[in-house]
Design a protein around this motif. Sequence first.
Motif, PDB file in Angstrom:
ATOM      1  N   LYS A 134       0.827  -1.206   0.000  1.00 40.17           N
ATOM      2  CA  LYS A 134       0.000   0.000   0.000  1.00 40.17           C
ATOM      3  C   LYS A 134       0.861   1.257   0.000  1.00 40.17           C
ATOM      4  CE  LYS A 134      -3.995  -2.167   0.345  1.00 40.17           C
ATOM      5  NZ  LYS A 134      -4.998  -2.131  -0.729  1.00 40.17           N
ATOM      6  N   ASN A 135       1.970   1.218   0.748  1.00 43.77           N
ATOM      7  CA  ASN A 135       2.844   2.387   0.804  1.00 43.77           C
ATOM      8  C   ASN A 135       3.610   2.587  -0.494  1.00 43.77           C
ATOM      9  OD1 ASN A 135       2.050   2.844   3.446  1.00 43.77           O
ATOM     10  ND2 ASN A 135       3.678   1.572   4.290  1.00 43.77           N
ATOM     11  N   ILE A 136       3.996   1.484  -1.162  1.00 45.76           N
ATOM     12  CA  ILE A 136       4.692   1.596  -2.447  1.00 45.76           C
ATOM     13  C   ILE A 136       3.779   2.227  -3.493  1.00 45.76           C
ATOM     14  CG2 ILE A 136       5.624   0.238  -4.362  1.00 45.76           C
ATOM     15  CD1 ILE A 136       6.855  -1.639  -2.334  1.00 45.76           C
ATOM     16  N   VAL A 137       2.505   1.881  -3.432  1.00 45.45           N
ATOM     17  CA  VAL A 137       1.545   2.443  -4.388  1.00 45.45           C
ATOM     18  C   VAL A 137       1.496   3.960  -4.294  1.00 45.45           C
ATOM     19  CG1 VAL A 137      -0.939   2.631  -4.824  1.00 45.45           C
ATOM     20  CG2 VAL A 137       0.120   0.393  -4.657  1.00 45.45           C
ATOM     21  N   LYS A 138       1.706   4.509  -3.086  1.00 48.55           N
ATOM     22  CA  LYS A 138       1.613   5.959  -2.898  1.00 48.55           C
ATOM     23  C   LYS A 138       2.816   6.715  -3.452  1.00 48.55           C
ATOM     24  CE  LYS A 138      -1.085   5.460   1.348  1.00 48.55           C
ATOM     25  NZ  LYS A 138      -1.100   5.722   2.805  1.00 48.55           N
ATOM     26  N   VAL A 139       3.892   5.995  -3.782  1.00 44.86           N
ATOM     27  CA  VAL A 139       5.085   6.685  -4.255  1.00 44.86           C
ATOM     28  C   VAL A 139       4.821   7.391  -5.571  1.00 44.86           C
ATOM     29  CG1 VAL A 139       7.467   6.353  -5.011  1.00 44.86           C
ATOM     30  CG2 VAL A 139       6.612   5.122  -3.028  1.00 44.86           C
ATOM     31  N   LYS A 140       4.150   6.718  -6.525  1.00 45.60           N
ATOM     32  CA  LYS A 140       3.786   7.330  -7.806  1.00 45.60           C
ATOM     33  C   LYS A 140       2.296   7.088  -8.049  1.00 45.60           C
ATOM     34  CE  LYS A 140       8.179   7.426 -10.199  1.00 45.60           C
ATOM     35  NZ  LYS A 140       8.908   7.084 -11.431  1.00 45.60           N
ATOM     36  N   PRO A 141       1.457   7.980  -7.553  1.00 48.13           N
ATOM     37  CA  PRO A 141       0.015   7.767  -7.669  1.00 48.13           C
ATOM     38  C   PRO A 141      -0.472   7.697  -9.106  1.00 48.13           C
ATOM     39  CG  PRO A 141       0.513   9.490  -6.080  1.00 48.13           C
ATOM     40  CD  PRO A 141       1.768   9.196  -6.809  1.00 48.13           C
ATOM     41  N   ALA A 142       0.269   8.244 -10.072  1.00 47.30           N
ATOM     42  CA  ALA A 142      -0.184   8.182 -11.459  1.00 47.30           C
ATOM     43  C   ALA A 142      -0.301   6.751 -11.938  1.00 47.30           C
ATOM     44  CB  ALA A 142       0.783   8.952 -12.362  1.00 47.30           C
ATOM     45  N   MET A 143       0.487   5.858 -11.350  1.00 47.88           N
ATOM     46  CA  MET A 143       0.435   4.458 -11.747  1.00 47.88           C
ATOM     47  C   MET A 143      -0.676   3.707 -11.028  1.00 47.88           C
ATOM     48  SD  MET A 143       4.471   3.539 -12.050  1.00 47.88           S
ATOM     49  CE  MET A 143       4.097   2.055 -12.956  1.00 47.88           C
ATOM     50  N   VAL A 144      -1.370   4.383 -10.103  1.00 41.40           N
ATOM     51  CA  VAL A 144      -2.453   3.739  -9.372  1.00 41.40           C
ATOM     52  C   VAL A 144      -3.715   3.634 -10.219  1.00 41.40           C
ATOM     53  CG1 VAL A 144      -3.837   3.880  -7.270  1.00 41.40           C
ATOM     54  CG2 VAL A 144      -1.484   4.659  -7.258  1.00 41.40           C
ATOM     55  N   ILE A 145      -3.818   4.441 -11.265  1.00 33.71           N
ATOM     56  CA  ILE A 145      -5.038   4.488 -12.061  1.00 33.71           C
ATOM     57  C   ILE A 145      -5.209   3.152 -12.770  1.00 33.71           C
ATOM     58  CG2 ILE A 145      -6.248   5.662 -13.923  1.00 33.71           C
ATOM     59  CD1 ILE A 145      -4.706   8.164 -13.254  1.00 33.71           C
ATOM     60  N   ALA A 146      -6.119   2.359 -12.269  1.00 31.68           N
ATOM     61  CA  ALA A 146      -6.433   1.066 -12.876  1.00 31.68           C
ATOM     62  C   ALA A 146      -7.687   1.212 -13.725  1.00 31.68           C
ATOM     63  CB  ALA A 146      -6.650   0.007 -11.801  1.00 31.68           C
ATOM     64  N   PRO A 147      -7.719   0.611 -14.897  1.00 32.40           N
ATOM     65  CA  PRO A 147      -8.881   0.756 -15.776  1.00 32.40           C
ATOM     66  C   PRO A 147     -10.147   0.172 -15.160  1.00 32.40           C
ATOM     67  CG  PRO A 147      -6.977  -0.109 -16.970  1.00 32.40           C
ATOM     68  CD  PRO A 147      -6.639  -0.152 -15.522  1.00 32.40           C
ATOM     69  N   ASN A 148     -11.285   0.790 -15.507  1.00 32.08           N
ATOM     70  CA  ASN A 148     -12.627   0.299 -15.168  1.00 32.08           C
ATOM     71  C   ASN A 148     -12.902   0.261 -13.671  1.00 32.08           C
ATOM     72  OD1 ASN A 148     -13.339  -0.192 -17.937  1.00 32.08           O
ATOM     73  ND2 ASN A 148     -12.094  -2.046 -17.859  1.00 32.08           N
ATOM     74  N   GLN A 149     -12.295   1.159 -12.911  1.00 33.15           N
ATOM     75  CA  GLN A 149     -12.620   1.294 -11.504  1.00 33.15           C
ATOM     76  C   GLN A 149     -12.193   2.682 -11.030  1.00 33.15           C
ATOM     77  OE1 GLN A 149     -10.180  -1.937  -9.977  1.00 33.15           O
ATOM     78  NE2 GLN A 149      -8.793  -0.486  -9.050  1.00 33.15           N
ATOM     79  N   PHE A 150     -12.891   3.182 -10.006  1.00 26.84           N
ATOM     80  CA  PHE A 150     -12.570   4.505  -9.477  1.00 26.84           C
ATOM     81  C   PHE A 150     -11.298   4.434  -8.644  1.00 26.84           C
ATOM     82  CE2 PHE A 150     -16.971   5.525 -10.542  1.00 26.84           C
ATOM     83  CZ  PHE A 150     -16.823   6.810 -11.042  1.00 26.84           C
TER      84      PHE A 150
END
Length: 480
Positions: A134-150
């Motif tokens: 979860k913490n690694i995901v916050k490093v570059k939030p632009a890569m968090v955007i997953a298709p077909n979900q908010f």
Amino acid sequence: MKILDRYILSTFLKTFFPLFFIIMFILLLQTIWLFISELAGKDLDFSVIIKFLTFATPRLIPMVLPLTILLTSIMIFGSFAENYEFAAMKSSGISLQRAMRTLAVFIFFVGIGAFLFSNTVIPSSEKRFINLRKNIVKVKPAMVIAPNQFNDLGDINIKVAEKYGDNDQFLRDIIIHKKAAKPGNFTVIKAVDGELRGSTDSDLITLILKDGNYYDEIQQRSPQRRKKIPFAKTHFEKYLLNIDLSSLDNVDMDAQQYRKGYNMLNVNELRHEIDTLSDRVNKDFESVIDNIEKRNGLKELNKNIKIDTLPKATKDSLDLKDYFDTKQKVQIYKLAFSNADGVIRQINSTQSTTTALKRALNKYEMSLHDKYALGVACIILFFVGAPLGAIIRKGGMGLPIVIGVVLFLTYHFIGIFAKNSAEEGGIPPFIGSWLSTFIIFPLSIFLTRRATTDQGIFNFDNFVQPVKDFFVKRFSKEEK
């Protein structure tokens, strides 16, 4: 400890540890491949990657340890039989059970250690592993955007249908909900295409939207005006949206925020959580029953009426034509329909909630039983592998590896299917965790008994000999 026992134990351990590390390395590579999207392109420190691999390693033990015991048992005892070492033991009066005794004691303690490991180390590492992801995901939030979900990105919630481009910077079919001080989605932005632009030197990321509409709900006190003008709509060809990510730059990789996963708890915590969820499910059912009874008035129906004074009904249905006029009948029917519709809605809502709670409860119960099943599986798989190696009389890395992998995959897939069924409520969680162990247990007894009596897995003479006798008698009669 006698010389023979030391020899068997040392031979077993010399094969066990290298095979354990080889299998662990293979599965660890698979883990890296599964989570490569979370690690690649984020400029992580080497220490963070080492932490990731360290926390991911204990979760592989429930698969690596039983497989290693099964393969090592087949290889070692197959090698003993192939090199006629068992024949030498038997000529000296040493049976197969006597040769297995020292290893059986060792595997018994391994099983106890596996339970303690799954009860202490695995929950702690799983907790750290999930939080680190979860913490690694916050490093570059632009890569968090997953298709077909908010996806939560700064002060907006964004949903895209597709990402493409060399760095997935181009977006298609974009829906954005802007966050406000008051709860609710009052501002919605829709666009056909978009592009993400950012810089490593800036805390801002720019979202360029193309060919879209901007919807802003108008907050009016009068319901009549709200119906006339519910929202304002603005069309744009190009719209720039700057997102401030400064609050997400300094991410503490050791932060622990998630603590309640079913894989993060030990036995005592799991039992407490199971009791809590069970009480919650029962209270939800009691609350629904109580609300329905209050709504339809069953509890209050006969309090002020003497049943003996009521006339006997001649029909099962209630006929209102003799008691009320048309207007009152319409009101009664509307009230009955409203009550019935409310009851149905409440039942459906409670059913969906309790279904999710039951699914979570099943996961917690299976996680509890899995801790005990791991130790038992290690012991039973040893009593499958050791006699099987003595029967096939083949050691090394060839046939024993193939047979062991096929057996373990069968055992593993049965466990997966059983757990999936138990999670959905098809079978009890206890059966879901123990089914594969229950199936492999009779096989261990069968193989141990066949190996003890120097028999093969199947005696084909019992099937072939009656057929031979039949044809011999038939041909002898024809010749006579």
